[in-house]
Design a protein around this motif. Structure first.
Motif, PDB file in Angstrom:
ATOM      1  N   ARG A   1       0.832  -1.203   0.000  1.00 20.14           N
ATOM      2  CA  ARG A   1       0.000   0.000   0.000  1.00 20.14           C
ATOM      3  C   ARG A   1       0.862   1.247   0.000  1.00 20.14           C
ATOM      4  N   ARG A   2       0.231   2.351  -0.376  1.00 18.55           N
ATOM      5  CA  ARG A   2       0.959   3.608  -0.522  1.00 18.55           C
ATOM      6  C   ARG A   2       1.646   4.024   0.767  1.00 18.55           C
ATOM      7  N   ASP A   3       0.997   3.798   1.909  1.00 23.41           N
ATOM      8  CA  ASP A   3       1.561   4.237   3.186  1.00 23.41           C
ATOM      9  C   ASP A   3       2.622   3.287   3.730  1.00 23.41           C
ATOM     10  N   ASP A   4       2.741   2.092   3.152  1.00 20.16           N
ATOM     11  CA  ASP A   4       3.652   1.105   3.725  1.00 20.16           C
ATOM     12  C   ASP A   4       5.102   1.568   3.707  1.00 20.16           C
ATOM     13  N   LEU A   5       5.528   2.201   2.622  1.00 21.40           N
ATOM     14  CA  LEU A   5       6.913   2.687   2.539  1.00 21.40           C
ATOM     15  C   LEU A   5       7.181   3.694   3.653  1.00 21.40           C
ATOM     16  N   LEU A   6       6.250   4.598   3.867  1.00 18.73           N
ATOM     17  CA  LEU A   6       6.407   5.615   4.907  1.00 18.73           C
ATOM     18  C   LEU A   6       6.455   4.971   6.293  1.00 18.73           C
ATOM     19  N   ARG A   7       5.628   3.977   6.524  1.00 16.97           N
ATOM     20  CA  ARG A   7       5.601   3.321   7.831  1.00 16.97           C
ATOM     21  C   ARG A   7       6.915   2.596   8.107  1.00 16.97           C
ATOM     22  N   VAL A   8       7.431   1.899   7.092  1.00 21.08           N
ATOM     23  CA  VAL A   8       8.703   1.196   7.266  1.00 21.08           C
ATOM     24  C   VAL A   8       9.816   2.189   7.560  1.00 21.08           C
ATOM     25  N   ALA A   9       9.837   3.306   6.821  1.00 17.51           N
ATOM     26  CA  ALA A   9      10.892   4.304   7.019  1.00 17.51           C
ATOM     27  C   ALA A   9      10.856   4.866   8.441  1.00 17.51           C
ATOM     28  N   VAL A  10       9.674   5.158   8.950  1.00 17.80           N
ATOM     29  CA  VAL A  10       9.548   5.705  10.305  1.00 17.80           C
ATOM     30  C   VAL A  10       9.992   4.669  11.334  1.00 17.80           C
ATOM     31  N   TRP A  11       9.564   3.426  11.163  1.00 21.48           N
ATOM     32  CA  TRP A  11       9.986   2.380  12.099  1.00 21.48           C
ATOM     33  C   TRP A  11      11.501   2.191  12.061  1.00 21.48           C
ATOM     34  N   ARG A  12      12.082   2.204  10.855  1.00 20.49           N
ATOM     35  CA  ARG A  12      13.536   2.053  10.728  1.00 20.49           C
ATOM     36  C   ARG A  12      14.257   3.239  11.379  1.00 20.49           C
ATOM     37  N   LEU A  13      13.744   4.422  11.157  1.00 21.15           N
ATOM     38  CA  LEU A  13      14.381   5.615  11.725  1.00 21.15           C
ATOM     39  C   LEU A  13      14.298   5.586  13.249  1.00 21.15           C
ATOM     40  N   ASP A  14      13.129   5.285  13.788  1.00 24.00           N
ATOM     41  CA  ASP A  14      12.941   5.300  15.241  1.00 24.00           C
ATOM     42  C   ASP A  14      13.680   4.162  15.942  1.00 24.00           C
ATOM     43  N   SER A  15      13.871   3.054  15.224  1.00 24.40           N
ATOM     44  CA  SER A  15      14.557   1.908  15.838  1.00 24.40           C
ATOM     45  C   SER A  15      16.064   1.964  15.650  1.00 24.40           C
ATOM     46  N   GLY A  16      16.555   2.986  14.919  1.00 23.79           N
ATOM     47  CA  GLY A  16      17.990   3.104  14.694  1.00 23.79           C
ATOM     48  C   GLY A  16      18.527   2.114  13.680  1.00 23.79           C
TER      49      GLY A  16
END
Length: 891
Positions: A334-349
């Motif tokens: 889905r369109r939002d999936d890329l954004l969600r992965v990026a935020v999780w990756r950023l927040d998890s270091g």
């Protein structure tokens, strides 16, 4: 903060009063979550109950009294109960005691938290409810075990059981204003409303928690600018709701808190499905369906606030990384999936993919989520994103009201510019920041000089499109049109460059009165939105300015309603895209003002001023609209203050907005009583607009002159016969050149005013009313009524009724056109007239006002003469046809 006011619940309060005072004697019980407002509703109902003829007892049950027989009714029954009676005898004795104390009056027994009643008290409440002269009302908390006698009240049809729903969004906003003693920014009200889910107690605790420096007040508007700090009271409230959690259920709730909305399939991969089911059964999570995907959210937004703060950093990062890995494994569908992965990756270091961060930042900005886009773009730049990351971050910082920082970011990569593509993009972003962010007018010439070095047609077209809109904003309209047309004529121009140029042309066409051609151009830009939004999200502002200008000049209030309710408005509000929300609020205030909704117009324009306080792009326009709203109400002081702020905050590079500011200045002058000064100012403004070719604006300024009784005034250049056209003649001329339904109607209003035809003025009023231009309709009707009154025409009565109906749809309106010719009553005449209109006899009026009956009759004769009526029967409509008919300072 002020006392917690009672807001909303009108229907529920009416039903409660009907239950207490109705002939049926059927009671009512309200149930709902803790803090939903049950107890307050009960207290408000009791306070509104007329006490003559009622014996009222109010009981608050508690866990303490639940352990004692009749403990719930300890406040009502005598302390010494008779000995030796059976349980049934005790109940009969208690009922008799209440009947004796009532002494023939109707009994109203109110029980707060009836679920906590001890068994004997619950049985007594049931028996009282069966009495012919008694009504039982009360509250219950959802999820609690109810005593059987209480449950039997509605099964035996002795009382009605109603589930008390959360407050509606509008009522939540009103309650916020009550708590804070002032209006609240729409975005802040929406956020607090969502967190509280319409629960008044939670809302109040949220405000207390936010009022630790994060709640600020600008131009009288409260705005929540900081993160939520959960106060102890709020923590306790949420803890009670969540309860004790097993490790498995806690893990489920934490995953949802960190990733909501989370696909059910993904959640079942990350946690034990049995724990997921347990969390759902306990009401901690909720599953909804979006298309073919089942999404999981927390049952209450505040659960997430608490759990995210309590979750240890190490576990938070582990869970976020786990979510990212799972979504990457199943595929970003889905369109939002890329954004969600990026935020999780950023927040998890664990963010290693630079392109992921850049793409996600662009996607967040395309959704107008400025804070999130800033975080992601900054991370991309820090990770070595170079020019592309710097360009994107600088653009976003511009719309976060941080232009100085944006310029630093751009200048830091100036040495890395390689190739014309990068140069063209660097020039346009730097121009955007320098011209609009820092108000440097020299930027236009600098851009023009640098673009001449570009050889690639597409790259030059991008810069040309930016130069064109800058020149429009500083009123180089001829050059702006030529440059924009050049971009459209270039096949190599990108979609974004082409549609930016088209937006420039559409704005200019609207100002010139070519509203039909402007609409076609705007529709073309909107049709291409899917192709330009990723490249140039902020093009939406140019589009909205063009569209808003066209709709406002066309008097299309329904069209304005549509765009302030469209997707962009929601995205901009949620994403803190202030230029977007601020401009749309200005349009919303404009529409409210022309409808006569002066309360909404003033509040909304103040909100726009607060939102735009840190940016100068539309700040002057917001204050000008505030001046118009204040002038509509006859508030000369605030109108003058708003114009001073408009002059202070208006950006020099936004000259194209001068018609709106100067038109507002005319309204402020008239509101202050300087009508001749307003006429001179508007006449000069009309001449300037004629010179600039802004016929779309000119018709509105000329109509303002008509509203100031200047339809026959002469203006403009001298004609071949040595004369000058009147305002009415110039409007008639423009009505054939400016598109739309409104210009001919404005010209007709001018002709009717010039000729003094009451019938024509009333016909014009009908035309305005059909377009929802209620203020103009009321002013035309008032002018007709003044003429009919002077002629002592019998048609005046009908005109009075029409004017009263129009003013009845408005809030406070006191324009010069409405005041001109309106009867002036003294304070004493207002007192006499209002009482007489309400049907009070002359003798009773005399007694109330300490006058003689003859004096009252003399007052009435003078009132009739001033109002042009002959009897009390016509008096009420005549008073309602006077602006500010409540009297006092409005009279």
């Amino acid at each position: 903060m002020s006392r917690w006011g009672f807001v909303g619940r009108t229907d529920e309060l009416d039903r409660l009063l009907a239950a207490m005072t109705g002939a049926e004697g059927r009671g009512i019980f309200f149930s709902g979550d803790a803090g939903i407002g049950k107890s307050r509703l009960l207290r408000e109902g009791l306070a509104a109950l007329p006490r003559d003829g009622y014996a009222v007892w109010s009981i608050a049950a508690s866990a303490t009294t639940a352990a004692m027989p009749f403990g719930g009714l300890i406040q009502v029954l005598p302390t010494d109960q008779p000995q030796g009676l059976s349980p049934a005898g005790i109940l009969r004795w208690a009922v008799d005691v209440l009947q004796q104390q009532a002494a023939g009056r109707r009994i109203v027994l109110a029980v707060d938290d009836a679920h906590l009643l001890d068994p004997p008290s619950a049985a007594l409440v049931h028996l009282v409810a069966r009495a012919d002269n008694a009504t039982v009302i009360g509250t219950l908390r959802d999820g609690e075990q109810l005593p059987l006698p209480i449950r039997a009240l509605w099964t035996d049809d002795l009382a009605e059981h109603i589930e008390l729903k959360p407050l509606a969004a509008a009522d939540t906003t009103r309650l916020l204003s009550e708590i804070l003693n002032g209006p609240v920014d729409a975005t802040s009200a929406d956020r607090l409303g969502r967190l509280s889910e319409g629960n008044p107690l939670l809302l109040r605790e949220l405000v207390f928690a936010a009022n630790r420096g994060e709640l600020t007040r600008t131009y009288g508007i409260w705005k929540w600018t900081g993160r939520l700090e959960l106060a102890p009271n709020l923590n306790d409230l949420i803890d009670v709701r969540i309860g004790q959690l097993t490790p498995g259920v806690r893990g489920v709730v934490e995953l949802v808190a960190l990733g909501e909305p989370l696909g059910l399939y993904l959640l079942n991969q990350a946690a034990d499905p049995a724990d997921v089911e347990d969390a759902e059964e306990r009401g901690l999570i909720a599953v909804d369906h979006d298309d073919r995907r089942a999404n999981v959210r927390l049952a209450h937004p505040l659960y997430g606030e608490l759990l995210r703060r309590r979750c240890p950093v190490s576990r938070t990062r582990r869970l976020q990384a786990q979510l990212a890995e799972l979504l990457e494994k199943v595929g970003k569908r889905r369109r939002d999936d890329l954004l969600r992965v990026a935020v999780w990756r950023l927040d998890s270091g664990t963010a290693q993919d630079l392109s992921l961060l850049l793409d996600a930042a662009g996607q967040a900005f395309a959704r107008y989520d400025v804070p999130l886009a800033t975080r992601l773009a900054r991370a991309a730049l820090d990770a070595g994103g170079g020019f592309d990351a710097a360009e994107l971050l600088a653009t976003i910082l511009m719309f976060a009201d941080r232009p100085d920082e944006a310029l630093e970011v751009l200048d830091a990569v100036a040495a890395d510019i390689e190739g014309e593509r990068r140069l063209s993009r660097w020039l346009t972003v730097r121009g955007l920041v320098s011209y609009w962010g820092l108000s440097r007018e020299s930027t236009v010439e600098e851009i023009a000089a640098r673009r001449s070095t570009l050889t690639d047609s597409a790259d030059e077209a991008r810069v040309l499109a930016f130069e064109a809109i800058m020149r429009l904003h500083r009123l180089d309209t001829g050059i702006a049109l030529r440059l924009a047309q050049t971009v459209l004529d270039r096949p190599a121009a990108s979609v974004a460059a082409r549609e930016l140029a088209r937006s420039t042309i559409a704005h200019l066409q609207a100002a010139q009165g070519q509203l039909h051609r402007s609409a076609i151009a705007i529709n073309q830009v909107q049709a291409e939105v899917g192709r330009w939004r990723t490249d140039m999200p902020y093009l939406q502002l140019a589009l909205e300015l063009a569209r808003g200008t066209r709709l406002a000049l066309a008097g299309d209030l329904t069209g304005i309603d549509a765009i302030v309710a469209a997707e962009f408005a929601d995205l901009a509000g949620a994403g803190d895209f202030r230029l977007g929300t601020g401009y749309l609020a200005i349009l919303q205030a404009y529409a409210a003002r022309l409808r006569g909704q002066s309360d909404a117009a003033l509040a909304t324009s103040l909100g726009a001023c607060a939102v735009l306080a840190t940016s100068r792009v539309y700040a002057g326009l917001a204050h000008a609209e505030r001046a118009q709203a204040a002038a509509l109400r006859g508030d000369a002081t605030q109108a003058a203050e708003a114009m001073a702020e408009a002059d202070r905050t208006h950006a020099p590079g936004m000259v194209v907005l001068y018609p709106w500011l100067e038109q507002a200045r005319g309204a402020a002058l008239a509101a202050g009583g300087d009508v001749s000064g307003a006429v001179k100012h508007l006449t000069r403004l009309a001449d300037r607009l004629r010179t600039d070719g802004f016929a779309g604006h000119e018709v509105h300024v000329l109509h303002d002159l008509v509203r100031l009784d200047q339809a026959n005034a002469r203006l403009g250049p001298t004609c071949s016969d040595g004369s000058r056209r009147t305002v009415a003649q110039r409007l008639a001329e423009l009505s054939e050149r400016v598109d739309g339904l409104l210009p001919p109607l404005l010209a007709r209003h001018a002709r009717a005013a010039a000729s003094g035809s009451a019938d024509e003025l009333l016909a014009v009023a009908d035309g305005f009313d059909a377009l929802e231009l209620t203020v103009y309709a009321a002013e035309a009707t008032a002018s007709a009524l003044n003429r009919l009154r002077r002629q002592r025409s019998p048609a005046a009565a009908t005109a009075r009724e029409r004017l009263a109906a129009l003013l009845g749809r408005c809030d406070l309106v006191r324009t010069s056109a409405l005041q001109a010719g309106s009867p002036a009553l003294t304070e004493r005449e207002w007192q006499v007239a209002r009482l007489a209109a309400e049907g009070v006899t002359s003798r009773a009026v005399a007694e109330q006002l300490y006058l003689s009956a003859r004096t009252v009759e003399n007052h009435l004769q003078r009132i009739y003469s001033k109002l042009g009526v002959t009897s009390r029967a016509e008096l009420w409509a005549a008073l309602r046809a006077i602006p500010g008919h409540d009297g006092g300072e409005n009279g």
